[in-house]
Scaffold this active site. Structure first.
Site, short mmCIF file in Angstrom:
data_model
loop_
_atom_site.label_atom_id
_atom_site.label_comp_id
_atom_site.label_asym_id
_atom_site.label_seq_id
_atom_site.Cartn_x
_atom_site.Cartn_y
_atom_site.Cartn_z
N ARG A 174 4.06 -0.33 -4.80
CA ARG A 174 3.50 -0.96 -3.60
C ARG A 174 2.27 -1.72 -3.69
O ARG A 174 1.81 -1.51 -2.18
CB ARG A 174 3.52 0.17 -2.13
CG ARG A 174 4.96 1.67 -2.52
CD ARG A 174 4.56 2.79 -1.57
NE ARG A 174 4.99 1.54 0.62
CZ ARG A 174 5.26 1.28 0.43
NH1 ARG A 174 6.32 1.39 -0.03
NH2 ARG A 174 5.37 1.35 1.87
N CYS B 296 1.08 -1.68 0.08
CA CYS B 296 -0.27 -0.20 0.39
C CYS B 296 0.54 1.80 0.27
O CYS B 296 1.89 0.99 0.17
CB CYS B 296 -0.90 0.27 1.41
SG CYS B 296 -1.87 -1.29 1.51
N HIS C 185 18.47 -36.46 -6.10
CA HIS C 185 17.89 -36.76 -4.89
C HIS C 185 16.35 -37.33 -4.87
O HIS C 185 15.85 -36.90 -4.28
CB HIS C 185 18.25 -36.60 -3.82
CG HIS C 185 19.90 -36.96 -4.00
ND1 HIS C 185 20.02 -37.65 -3.70
CD2 HIS C 185 20.43 -35.99 -3.99
CE1 HIS C 185 21.50 -38.05 -3.44
NE2 HIS C 185 21.99 -36.48 -3.49
N ASN D 191 -1.85 1.92 5.75
CA ASN D 191 -0.83 1.35 5.14
C ASN D 191 0.00 0.33 6.72
O ASN D 191 0.10 0.69 7.56
CB ASN D 191 0.28 1.64 4.78
CG ASN D 191 1.74 0.67 4.17
OD1 ASN D 191 2.62 1.06 4.32
ND2 ASN D 191 1.04 -0.54 4.51
N GLY D 192 -0.71 -0.54 6.21
CA GLY D 192 -0.04 -1.85 7.78
C GLY D 192 -1.60 -3.24 7.78
O GLY D 192 -2.46 -2.76 6.94
N GLU E 98 8.02 -14.77 -11.14
CA GLU E 98 6.93 -13.68 -10.55
C GLU E 98 6.60 -12.95 -11.61
O GLU E 98 5.64 -12.40 -11.42
CB GLU E 98 7.69 -12.84 -9.22
CG GLU E 98 9.12 -12.44 -10.02
CD GLU E 98 9.57 -10.96 -8.40
OE1 GLU E 98 11.04 -11.35 -8.82
OE2 GLU E 98 8.94 -10.78 -7.73
N LYS F 217 13.31 -15.05 -10.58
CA LYS F 217 12.68 -13.61 -11.48
C LYS F 217 11.38 -14.56 -12.33
O LYS F 217 10.58 -14.12 -12.61
CB LYS F 217 13.90 -13.00 -12.55
CG LYS F 217 14.55 -12.81 -11.67
CD LYS F 217 14.07 -11.22 -11.62
CE LYS F 217 13.51 -10.80 -9.90
NZ LYS F 217 13.99 -10.89 -8.97
N TRP G 160 -2.66 -2.74 -1.29
CA TRP G 160 -1.89 -4.30 -1.54
C TRP G 160 -3.60 -4.90 -0.81
O TRP G 160 -3.00 -5.07 0.65
CB TRP G 160 -0.96 -4.39 -1.61
CG TRP G 160 -0.28 -5.47 -1.35
CD1 TRP G 160 -0.87 -6.56 -2.27
CD2 TRP G 160 -0.33 -6.84 -1.39
NE1 TRP G 160 -0.17 -7.79 -3.17
CE2 TRP G 160 -0.11 -8.13 -1.33
CE3 TRP G 160 -0.30 -7.28 0.48
CZ2 TRP G 160 0.12 -9.03 -1.01
CZ3 TRP G 160 -0.74 -8.38 1.69
CH2 TRP G 160 0.11 -9.27 0.23
N LYS H 201 6.10 -4.29 -4.32
CA LYS H 201 7.18 -3.76 -3.87
C LYS H 201 7.86 -4.40 -2.81
O LYS H 201 8.93 -5.00 -2.54
CB LYS H 201 7.61 -2.94 -4.59
CG LYS H 201 9.10 -2.36 -4.50
CD LYS H 201 10.15 -3.06 -5.44
CE LYS H 201 11.45 -2.96 -5.37
NZ LYS H 201 11.87 -4.23 -5.88
O1 M6R Z 1 13.27 -4.56 0.12
P1 M6R Z 1 13.19 -6.36 0.56
O2 M6R Z 1 15.25 -6.25 -0.77
O3 M6R Z 1 13.75 -6.48 1.99
O4 M6R Z 1 12.48 -7.19 -0.44
C1 M6R Z 1 12.16 -8.70 -0.03
C2 M6R Z 1 12.25 -8.90 -1.27
O5 M6R Z 1 9.98 -9.26 -0.87
C3 M6R Z 1 11.47 -8.88 -2.67
O6 M6R Z 1 13.32 -9.14 -2.42
C4 M6R Z 1 11.42 -9.83 -3.54
O7 M6R Z 1 11.59 -10.83 -3.26
C5 M6R Z 1 11.02 -9.30 -5.01
N1 M6R Z 1 9.96 -9.24 -5.74
C6 M6R Z 1 12.13 -9.95 -5.93
O8 M6R Z 1 12.28 -9.53 -6.98
#
Ligand code: M6R
Length: 605
Positions: free
Chosen positions: A27, A2, A504, A101-102, A488, A485, A75, A600
């Site tokens: 966000r 958010c 394994h 936000n939260g 996502e 990557k 979000w 993000k």
């Molecule tokens: O801001 P941060 O580096 O703490 O975020 C960690 C993850 O949320 C972030 O790397 C997430 O996995 C990304 N979407 C990966 O592309």
């Protein structure tokens, strides 16, 4: 998760707020809304879906006279992503509008109590409870600050919120606990926002709010208060060096592509001033004792950077390292030892689980070194020592240049500790630093061809529903990153695996429709990786392999990378897997910068 923004000033508020929301859309983007003073009333406009839907609702409305308001891009945590759950929310008397936000963790019991007092609710959100509570507080005092103070004493959870009141045109109140919130100070105008890019076109003078503070702003004044005592507090104003261009696409089709192509510059920026006369200069780490053991804690891509660094820290600096996913670490009863150091890695500096890990380490008396990108973020402020990764604003949800910058700083930190432990001769250290400084120009020349190759491969592999990403040693964490990557942003299932672990169990999945993306660069483990790939080929699996011309393999789709020294080959592998995911997502028509279900910065558990 958010994005929130508030504006009070001299210009029409809604265009400035909506522009800010576009910069915060990374966000969260399942619904959005704004609230503002309209005559004697507060008016709220909300829309389900991406910001474009809100833009359409607002277009053509006669709202230019409004010079104060708040906005939100959501979000969803509580309640479906539909218009009635979109922010801003209002109290029953429509005297207040609030964006949040939260998560209000005790919202269910608060709501039951409010319902018992005759309140009815218009949404399923936890947020609506907060604005009702503030309105309830305001029944006892016409001082909004007191009403917020009263409400916050009853609330458990995390929040950053902004509030406007029908009775106080031009004023905004905001407060935070564990969710980010900043104040932007312009000339005759003030902003409140979750992140700096929201107000970057208007000001670079910023005040970082701390937990348990409330701020009150109007166009000409601002004051921060301690939320517990309501005593005024003085705060430092910081000037941010980011420019507007850094937060724009700059001619690229997507932020992700721009950020991948920025990596040579990011490496240069990370190295700038940190190498002097063949030695590493890291003043941020000078006051740290040499760790006897390092616990690296992070999430997602940052976790992969930590896992990658473990190989270097152990083999070069001979420091024992464990790497932990923050969401697991925080609920384990970790045993700390004398001489431990906790190293947290985070692009945003706001990831809730990583922040929780910091608090656990702090309570155990373990020193904390934070590696983060966003200046003044919560993780930066709560760590004992901070090294900034200097990647500039990363807007795309899929993290790319941030990981590159984290890896560079982790190399520097490893070499710095080698230096302190006399693990390398002066000449060896200087040679390694020379090799590191040559990486950006090699990468710069390589990127266009890497992109072309990624584009070509998509044509052959876009029909795959699943991928293995395989690597060993340093390239195992990068295989995990390649898989993350791809899933996502292209929504293709992908599993990162240590190549030696395939036999394994997972190799049972291999057939002609389940390709493998191998990280098979020329290092001492290559013969082992080559054997693992033989096993895949023997079962009919197609293979894309990143490799060096000095040690080619016979696979379905060879992908030759420029050769660089030893471990620094990683800086060629990383953009290759990023570009593969990017081009695949573009080819499949996916929303690259705003993939479904993601946000993000993950500021909730
Ligand atoms: O801001 P941060 O580096 O703490 O975020 C960690 C993850 O949320 C972030 O790397 C997430 O996995 C990304 N979407 C990966 O592309």
């Amino acid at each position: 998760m958010c994005g929130i923004i508030g504006y009070s000033g001299h210009r029409p508020a809604i265009p400035a707020i909506v522009e800010g929301l576009h910069r915060l859309e990374y966000r969260g983007y399942d619904s959005a809304g704004v609230a503002f003073q309209y005559g004697d009333a507060l008016r709220v406009i909300r829309a389900e879906g991406k910001l474009g839907a809100l833009d359409q609702k607002i277009a053509g409305l006669d709202i230019a006279s409004s010079v104060c308001g708040i906005g939100h891009t959501r979000w969803a945590t509580h309640g479906l992503p539909v218009e009635r759950n979109a922010h801003p929310h209002m109290d029953p008397g429509n005297g207040f509008a609030l964006v949040h936000n939260g998560i209000i963790e005790n919202y269910a019991e608060l709501k039951a109590d409010l319902v018992a007092h005759g309140h009815s609710f218009r949404s399923e959100t936890d947020t609506e409870v907060l604005v009702h509570l503030i309105a309830q507080g305001a029944e006892q005092t016409d001082n909004v600050l007191q009403a917020i103070h009263w409400a916050l004493q009853r609330v458990e959870g995390t929040y950053a919120f902004a509030l406007i009141s029908r009775e106080h045109p031009g004023k905004i109140w905001a407060s935070r606990k564990a969710s980010p919130l900043l104040l932007g100070l312009g000339l005759g105008e003030h902003f409140i926002a979750s992140d700096i890019p929201a107000f970057l076109p208007y000001t670079r003078d910023v005040v970082f709010l701390d937990n348990d503070e409330i701020v009150e702003i109007d166009a000409h004044s601002w004051q921060v208060f301690d939320a517990a005592t309501l005593e005024p507090k003085s705060k430092e104003v910081r000037h941010i060096s980011w420019d507007v261009q850094a937060a724009q696409k700059d001619g690229y089709k997507h932020f992700m592509l721009k950020e991948i192509f920025e990596q040579p510059k990011v490496i240069r920026d990370c190295l700038a001033g940190r190498i002097r006369e063949g030695q590493v200069s890291l003043p941020e780490a000078e006051n740290l004792d040499m760790p006897q053991r390092l616990t690296i804690v992070a999430c997602g891509t940052s976790f992969h950077a930590g896992l990658w660094a473990k190989y270097l820290l152990e083999s070069w600096a001979r420091i024992p390292v464990q790497v932990e996913i923050a969401s697991e670490f925080r609920y384990r009863d970790t045993v700390f030892l004398p001489g431990d150091l906790v190293l947290t890695i985070s692009q945003s500096g706001e990831t809730a689980d990583t922040l929780a890990a910091i608090r656990i380490a702090r309570d155990a008396g373990v020193p904390i070194l934070g590696l983060c990108n966003v200046v003044g973020s919560s993780i930066a402020r709560e760590s004992d020592h901070v090294i900034y990764t200097q990647a500039g604003p990363e807007i795309s949800v899929a993290s790319t240049k941030a990981m590159c910058s984290q890896m560079i700083v982790l190399v520097l930190l490893t070499l710095y500790w080698c230096q302190r432990k006399n693990m390398l001769t002066r000449d060896e250290l200087a040679a390694r630093l020379d090799q590191l400084t040559s990486v950006p120009s090699i990468l710069e020349s390589a990127l266009p061809a890497l992109r072309d190759q990624a584009q070509n491969l998509c044509l052959d592999y876009a029909d795959a529903r699943s991928f293995f990403f395989l690597g060993r040693g340093l390239y195992f964490p990068l295989a995990l990153e390649g898989a993350l990557k791809l899933k996502e942003i292209s929504y293709i299932h992908a599993e990162g695996y240590a190549a030696g672990e395939m036999k394994h169990g997972p190799i049972a999945l291999v057939d002609a429709h389940f390709p493998t993306f191998a990280l098979a660069v020329h290092d001492e483990l290559l013969p082992k990786v080559a054997s693992n790939l033989q096993e895949v080929q023997a079962r009919g699996g197609r293979i894309i392999a990143l490799m060096n011309a000095s040690a080619p393999l016979t696979v379905t789709s060879p992908w030759i990378l420029p050769d660089v020294w030893g471990a620094f080959k990683s800086f060629m592998v990383l953009p290759a897997v990023q570009l593969f995911a990017y081009e695949m997502a573009v080819y499949l028509g996916k929303d690259v910068d705003q993939p479904r279900n993601l946000a993000k910065s993950v500021t909730v558990e």
